[in-house]
Motif scaffolding. Structure first.
Motif, mmCIF file in Angstrom:
data_model
loop_
_atom_site.group_PDB
_atom_site.id
_atom_site.type_symbol
_atom_site.label_atom_id
_atom_site.label_comp_id
_atom_site.label_asym_id
_atom_site.label_seq_id
_atom_site.Cartn_x
_atom_site.Cartn_y
_atom_site.Cartn_z
ATOM 1 N N THR A 60 46.452 1.011 23.443
ATOM 2 C CA THR A 60 46.496 2.022 22.396
ATOM 3 C C THR A 60 47.077 3.299 22.998
ATOM 4 O O THR A 60 47.148 3.449 24.221
ATOM 5 N N ASP A 61 47.452 4.259 22.150
ATOM 6 C CA ASP A 61 48.103 5.458 22.651
ATOM 7 C C ASP A 61 47.137 6.465 23.264
ATOM 8 O O ASP A 61 47.431 7.062 24.300
ATOM 9 N N GLY A 62 45.995 6.686 22.662
ATOM 10 C CA GLY A 62 45.098 7.724 23.155
ATOM 11 C C GLY A 62 45.616 9.114 22.807
ATOM 12 O O GLY A 62 46.631 9.277 22.122
ATOM 13 N N GLN A 63 44.928 10.145 23.341
ATOM 14 C CA GLN A 63 45.244 11.523 22.989
ATOM 15 C C GLN A 63 46.156 12.219 23.989
ATOM 16 O O GLN A 63 46.767 13.240 23.679
ATOM 17 N N ARG A 64 46.278 11.707 25.188
ATOM 18 C CA ARG A 64 47.079 12.363 26.217
ATOM 19 C C ARG A 64 48.564 12.072 26.011
ATOM 20 O O ARG A 64 48.937 11.086 25.380
ATOM 21 N N THR A 65 49.398 12.941 26.563
ATOM 22 C CA THR A 65 50.843 12.708 26.502
ATOM 23 C C THR A 65 51.227 11.576 27.461
ATOM 24 O O THR A 65 50.468 11.209 28.361
ATOM 25 N N ILE A 124 48.141 9.973 35.764
ATOM 26 C CA ILE A 124 46.821 9.396 36.054
ATOM 27 C C ILE A 124 46.967 7.984 36.618
ATOM 28 O O ILE A 124 46.298 7.608 37.591
ATOM 29 N N LEU A 125 47.857 7.203 36.026
ATOM 30 C CA LEU A 125 48.071 5.838 36.494
ATOM 31 C C LEU A 125 48.582 5.829 37.930
ATOM 32 O O LEU A 125 48.092 5.074 38.780
ATOM 33 N N GLN A 126 49.557 6.663 38.215
ATOM 34 C CA GLN A 126 50.118 6.686 39.564
ATOM 35 C C GLN A 126 49.117 7.224 40.580
ATOM 36 O O GLN A 126 49.083 6.753 41.720
ATOM 37 N N GLN A 127 48.281 8.164 40.187
ATOM 38 C CA GLN A 127 47.255 8.664 41.094
ATOM 39 C C GLN A 127 46.267 7.555 41.457
ATOM 40 O O GLN A 127 45.808 7.470 42.602
ATOM 41 N N ALA A 128 45.941 6.707 40.490
ATOM 42 C CA ALA A 128 45.001 5.612 40.743
ATOM 43 C C ALA A 128 45.577 4.586 41.708
ATOM 44 O O ALA A 128 44.821 3.840 42.353
ATOM 45 N N LEU A 129 46.909 4.548 41.823
ATOM 46 C CA LEU A 129 47.584 3.550 42.659
ATOM 47 C C LEU A 129 48.240 4.187 43.886
ATOM 48 O O LEU A 129 48.955 3.511 44.618
ATOM 49 N N SER A 130 48.006 5.449 44.100
ATOM 50 C CA SER A 130 48.672 6.219 45.156
ATOM 51 C C SER A 130 48.470 5.589 46.542
ATOM 52 O O SER A 130 47.393 5.045 46.829
ATOM 53 N N PRO A 131 49.533 5.654 47.392
ATOM 54 C CA PRO A 131 50.837 6.274 47.171
ATOM 55 C C PRO A 131 51.777 5.356 46.389
ATOM 56 O O PRO A 131 51.671 4.131 46.481
ATOM 57 N N THR A 132 52.679 5.972 45.639
ATOM 58 C CA THR A 132 53.644 5.205 44.856
ATOM 59 C C THR A 132 55.054 5.655 45.187
ATOM 60 O O THR A 132 55.268 6.749 45.699
ATOM 61 N N MET A 187 43.049 7.222 31.518
ATOM 62 C CA MET A 187 44.209 7.629 30.731
ATOM 63 C C MET A 187 43.832 7.912 29.274
ATOM 64 O O MET A 187 44.626 8.460 28.511
ATOM 65 N N GLY A 188 42.606 7.504 28.881
ATOM 66 C CA GLY A 188 42.166 7.705 27.508
ATOM 67 C C GLY A 188 42.677 6.645 26.555
ATOM 68 O O GLY A 188 42.732 6.873 25.345
#
Length: 279
Positions: A184-189, A196-204, A262-263
């Motif tokens: 789903t889209d959620g409220q964030r851009t 947020i996704l890349q931070q969870a998988l850091s380093p990217t 990510m919401g």
């Protein structure tokens, strides 16, 4: 003339290429043809794998001799259509004299072929869409075509220009599982969700992407984990991830936690063949 050194400077080859060496004399004997020297250099440098997740050179080494396998099937597979529609088939097919011989394939099912006329080092390339039955000839070698298309200097009418990848890459062959996660889209851009996704998988490490009229796609690697990801809205809001099969539990827990941050909510999880997973 474009050389292997030019291609290597544009796209770094793997440190330990897979299926990169073998007996070229045996390969050529099986085909009944000498092969271009630049193709031998291409295979020797890169081995089995894909350029920008799209073009796969047909490596003749390893458990499957793809070059020979495709060559042996070509004429027989195309014979019925050629007999019924000779006007749509301007080229002979290997092993006919001067016939097309496939040296690479795309993920769209397109073929990159040589016109096997004259000395092998003078063979030129024909891009061929066997679904629409149209061809595009290019007066260049295999390496010349790859370098031109990857650098954006060469376009073909058979498949899209490489205009969204500014730093092309080569991914060596390895066994990977593929999962598509619809969201789903959620409220964030989009940009916030991507961060947020890349931070969870850091380093990217960025692997290119595009943004056209709100349809966005970002490719990146989770470098220490060895996972490849695409986050996009271009083909629906989703995360696509490729990973070693033994990492599945960690991939699932890491991405589901990131998606909550990510919401967003998960609508479905499938393999790239559409089979449900992670129920």
């Amino acid at each position: 003339m474009t050389t292997i050194d030019d291609l290597v400077a544009l796209v770094p080859p793997p440190t330990n290429p897979v299926n990169a060496s073998g007996d070229w004399t045996q390969v050529e004997s099986a085909l009944g043809l000498e092969l271009p020297s630049d193709f031998k250099s291409l295979i020797g440098s890169y081995g089995s794998g894909q350029f920008v997740d799209f073009i796969t050179p047909l490596t003749p080494f390893g458990s499957r001799n793809l070059l020979l396998q495709f060559a042996q099937q070509l004429l027989e597979n195309e014979r019925p259509f050629r007999e019924a529609n000779p006007d749509k088939c301007p080229y002979p097919c290997f092993p006919e004299t001067g016939g097309l011989l496939e040296w690479a394939a795309t993920d769209n099912g397109d073929r990159l072929c040589w016109v096997t006329d004259g000395h092998p080092d003078t063979w030129t390339v024909v891009a061929w869409n066997p679904r629409g039955w149209y061809y595009d000839a290019h007066e260049t070698s295999a390496i010349g075509f790859l370098h031109g298309w990857l650098s954006g200097r060469l376009n073909t009418s058979v498949f899209a220009a490489n205009e969204h990848v500014t730093d092309p890459w080569f991914e060596p062959l390895r066994a990977l599982s593929h999962v598509y996660i619809k969201l789903t889209d959620g409220q964030r851009t989009y940009s916030e969700r991507l961060r947020i996704l890349q931070q969870a998988l850091s380093p990217t490490a960025d692997r290119g992407g595009y943004n056209e009229e709100g349809d966005r796609q970002d490719h990146f690697d989770a470098t220490e984990l060895g996972w490849r990801l695409t986050y996009e809205t271009a083909y629906g809001h989703q995360i696509r991830v490729a990973f070693p099969p033994e990492d599945e539990g960690r991939v699932r827990s890491t991405l589901l936690a990131a998606i909550r941050s990510m919401g967003c909510e998960v609508l479905s999880t499938t393999t790239h063949r559409g089979e449900p997973v992670w129920d």
